[in-house]
Design a protein around this motif. Structure first.
Motif, PDB file in Angstrom:
ATOM      1  N   ARG A  30     -46.411  61.548 -12.016  1.00  0.00           N
ATOM      2  CA  ARG A  30     -46.350  63.639 -12.665  1.00  0.00           C
ATOM      3  C   ARG A  30     -48.182  63.485 -12.774  1.00  0.00           C
TER       4      ARG A  30
ATOM      5  N   ALA B 160     -48.619  64.155  -9.392  1.00  0.00           N
ATOM      6  CA  ALA B 160     -48.558  65.458  -8.667  1.00  0.00           C
ATOM      7  C   ALA B 160     -49.296  66.274  -9.424  1.00  0.00           C
ATOM      8  N   GLY B 161     -50.102  66.552 -11.062  1.00  0.00           N
ATOM      9  CA  GLY B 161     -50.818  66.975 -11.205  1.00  0.00           C
ATOM     10  C   GLY B 161     -50.190  67.887 -12.274  1.00  0.00           C
ATOM     11  N   THR B 162     -48.897  67.425 -13.198  1.00  0.00           N
ATOM     12  CA  THR B 162     -48.503  68.250 -13.507  1.00  0.00           C
ATOM     13  C   THR B 162     -47.258  66.905 -15.081  1.00  0.00           C
ATOM     14  N   GLU B 163     -48.212  66.491 -15.392  1.00  0.00           N
ATOM     15  CA  GLU B 163     -48.664  65.162 -16.590  1.00  0.00           C
ATOM     16  C   GLU B 163     -49.292  65.741 -18.013  1.00  0.00           C
ATOM     17  N   SER B 164     -48.441  66.287 -18.882  1.00  0.00           N
ATOM     18  CA  SER B 164     -48.956  66.413 -19.736  1.00  0.00           C
ATOM     19  C   SER B 164     -50.252  66.323 -20.202  1.00  0.00           C
TER      20      SER B 164
END
Length: 190
Positions: free
Chosen positions: A180, A183-187
């Motif tokens: 993530r 992908a740049g989707t980690e919180s």
């Protein structure tokens, strides 16, 4: 006595603090947020007080295991007991072997083994989390830094080897987070 100490350490590590905190509020923490039973997910879903309690409880499990090993067998057994607690947290008997990512329990283990190294890694964790906003990145960096701190502080070779094993487990447990992050989707924590 050696085998018993390791088994007890695994069982201590298996105590799912975050899960129990959630159940006390009628929540299955595994069904919220990331689904993890660790500090970050507890903090995000149950609030900062519960998060701090989860952190203290999980770290306490690691420290207790090291102290148990030290009491019954010295340095070799304290490492085995510390690893057993980490394994228990990561693959807990009481939750079908689906547990946390070992960072807080690992912190407790290293506070028992090499407090200065643990505090340096914790400081690095704080810096990375504040700078990036990613708890997972801070956790990975802190775990991977432990062998370096062991070298810098001239800790025994067995502590260095142990820290390498723990770092490998920590990175393995964070593979979904790494994906993530890439992908740049980690919180972020903010």
């Amino acid at each position: 006595m050696v085998v018993l100490a390791v088994v007890v350490s695994y069982l201590i590590g298996s105590i799912p603090v975050g899960y129990l905190l959630g159940r006390a509020r009628g929540v299955d923490i595994r069904q919220r947020g990331s689904g993890n039973i660790g500090t970050t997910n507890v903090w995000r879903n149950l609030g900062p007080v519960a998060g701090v309690i989860a952190l203290a409880g999980d770290a306490g499990k690691g420290l207790a295991a090291v102290l148990l090993g030290r009491y019954f067998g010295g340095h070799g057994l304290e490492l085995a007991c510390g690893l057993a607690a980490i394994a228990g947290h990561s693959w807990p008997l009481f939750l079908g072997f689906r547990g946390g990512k070992i960072i807080a329990t690992g912190l407790g283990v290293f506070l028992g083994l090499a407090p200065a190294a643990a505090l340096l890694a914790l400081g690095l964790w704080v810096i990375v989390v504040i700078a990036s906003g990613y708890v997972s990145l801070g956790s990975i960096v802190a775990a991977v830094s432990m062998p370096l701190w062991m070298l810098v502080l001239h800790q025994p070779g067995k502590y260095l080897a142990f820290s390498l094993v723990v770092a490998i487990i920590a990175v393995y447990k964070h593979i979904p987070n790494i994906r993530r992050l890439l992908a740049g989707t980690e919180s972020k924590i903010r």
